[in-house]
Scaffold this active site. Structure first.
Site, PDB file in Angstrom:
ATOM      1  N   LYS A  33       0.823  -1.182   0.000  1.00  0.00           N
ATOM      2  CA  LYS A  33       0.000   0.000   0.000  1.00  0.00           C
ATOM      3  C   LYS A  33       0.880   1.263   0.000  1.00  0.00           C
ATOM      4  O   LYS A  33       2.031   1.192   0.402  1.00  0.00           O
ATOM      5  CB  LYS A  33      -0.980  -0.005   1.175  1.00  0.00           C
ATOM      6  CG  LYS A  33      -0.334  -0.123   2.568  1.00  0.00           C
ATOM      7  CD  LYS A  33       0.212   1.040   3.083  1.00  0.00           C
ATOM      8  CE  LYS A  33       0.739   1.879   3.885  1.00  0.00           C
ATOM      9  NZ  LYS A  33       1.869   2.613   3.856  1.00  0.00           N
ATOM     10  N   TYR A  90      -3.078   4.908   6.766  1.00  0.00           N
ATOM     11  CA  TYR A  90      -3.380   4.075   7.936  1.00  0.00           C
ATOM     12  C   TYR A  90      -4.582   4.632   8.689  1.00  0.00           C
ATOM     13  O   TYR A  90      -5.458   3.878   9.137  1.00  0.00           O
ATOM     14  CB  TYR A  90      -2.181   4.004   8.877  1.00  0.00           C
ATOM     15  CG  TYR A  90      -1.063   3.116   8.402  1.00  0.00           C
ATOM     16  CD1 TYR A  90      -1.150   1.736   8.531  1.00  0.00           C
ATOM     17  CD2 TYR A  90       0.087   3.647   7.838  1.00  0.00           C
ATOM     18  CE1 TYR A  90      -0.113   0.910   8.107  1.00  0.00           C
ATOM     19  CE2 TYR A  90       1.131   2.839   7.415  1.00  0.00           C
ATOM     20  CZ  TYR A  90       1.029   1.472   7.546  1.00  0.00           C
ATOM     21  OH  TYR A  90       2.054   0.659   7.120  1.00  0.00           O
TER      22      TYR A  90
END
Length: 365
Positions: free
Chosen positions: A129, A214
């Protein structure tokens, strides 16, 4: 499987069920082979050492532009010489039956290219990611894997981290009553102005793409909802040589269908790692919440109860992540964090950037 293997498989199934992960069938003795693309800090320093903790995954190949480094790493981890590739001969992985999965650990601007090429070579893909620099690239990656009939999973390790799983379970079970507010701040102090993360062409953006994702992803998996709108503000000192191309601080508010408000912050000029959920009967704190180690979970109005979570689905969050994709391939299941999950985050990130740029609320579809 031997008796120990059957016991481990049964225990894994129970843990998975308790944490909301799909139960997987018993697996064959053969571990699925991974090729790691990119021997930088994450691929070499974090992912490769994790294979010793895996039950269903093993390292079989390396892809690097540095042949001396690749040979040294191969010798250290028992990778045969035939499993060493560079970026020019990468496509010849199609001829190596030992490689089942390609894990793309490259700068974000290279994710789409190597995911698509891996799928075209007939391999399943784990991509780190953030998924790509744009939603258009994400869509192309998903399409390529679907066309090839291969799995695509994004490296959201926190979905396999015990404290995050337990916090989500408590919140969704009503342990703090009706959820009203979510907050998360994620950041660290960036150093070298020449690092690829501070070059927009390679990273796609600054702190939001790298560490703010996140906070965004946690807002979605902790609430179990998708946001309907976003409002954002950026604060960046363009005289700082680190931030000539990318943002430093960006704060964004998410509105969810249930009425929950999410408040998120990412930054490249301060260290912070925190997730907070507030309900009408209590609160859940994770601080730190998403680090590689040392995460802690509290439940109570004033951090009155430090919670020791049950074990996660793997010996470590990375082992759980790697083995999850292997089991999905073996059992023909879809990963819990597939390409669509990565695409959703990137679409929201694009809206966050647009909101900060236009200084207005952006509705999400």
């Amino acid at each position: 499987m031997n008796r120990r293997g059957l016991v481990l498989a049964a225990g894994s199934a129970i843990t998975a069920s308790a944490m909301g992960l799909p139960a997987m069938a018993a697996t064959p003795e053969r571990k699925l082979g991974y090729a790691i693309v990119g021997l930088g800090g994450y691929g070499l320093g974090i992912i490769i050492p994790q294979f010793k903790n895996c039950q269903h995954s093993k390292l079989v190949a390396l892809v690097s532009g540095d042949p001396a480094k690749a040979k040294r790493v191969a010798a250290e981890y028992g990778v045969p010489e035939r499993g060493i590739y560079n970026y020019e001969n990468f496509d010849s992985i199609k001829d190596n039956p030992d490689i089942d999965v390609v894990y793309v650990c490259l700068p974000v601007s290279m994710h789409a290219e190597y995911t698509i090429r891996a799928a075209q070579a007939g391999k399943h893909v784990m991509c780190e990611k953030p998924m790509a620099v744009s939603s258009k690239e994400c869509e192309a990656m998903i399409a390529a894997c679907k066309k090839a009939g291969k799995k695509l999973m994004i490296g959201y390790r926190c979905h396999f981290e015990a404290n995050n799983l337990e916090a989500r379970r408590i919140a969704r079970a009503g342990g703090i009553g009706k959820l009203r507010y979510f907050r998360s701040e994620h950041g660290f102090t960036a150093g070298n102005p020449n690092a690829w993360r501070l070059k927009k062409a390679m990273s796609g953006g600054g702190s939001l793409m790298d560490i703010g994702i996140y906070a965004l992803n946690a807002a979605r998996y902790m609430t179990g909802e998708e946001p309907v709108s976003v409002y954002a503000k950026e604060t960046t000192d363009r005289n700082d040589p680190r931030f000539r191309e990318v943002e430093d601080m960006i704060e964004f508010q998410l509105e969810f269908p249930s009425g929950v408000i999410g408040s998120c912050m990412s930054m490249y000029s301060a260290n912070q790692n925190h997730i907070l959920l507030i309900g009408d009967k209590g609160r859940i704190d994770l601080e730190p919440g998403t680090r590689y180690e040392g995460n802690q979970l509290w439940v109570g109005q004033d951090r009155s109860k430090l919670v020791t979570p049950p074990p996660g689905p793997g010996a470590t969050q990375w082992a759980g992540q790697l083995d999850h994709l292997s089991l999905c391939i073996i059992n023909n299941k879809e990963p819990i964090v597939g390409g669509e999950e990565g695409l959703r985050d990137i679409r929201i990130i694009e809206a966050v950037y647009r909101s900060a740029r236009e200084q207005k609320r952006i509705a999400l579809t």
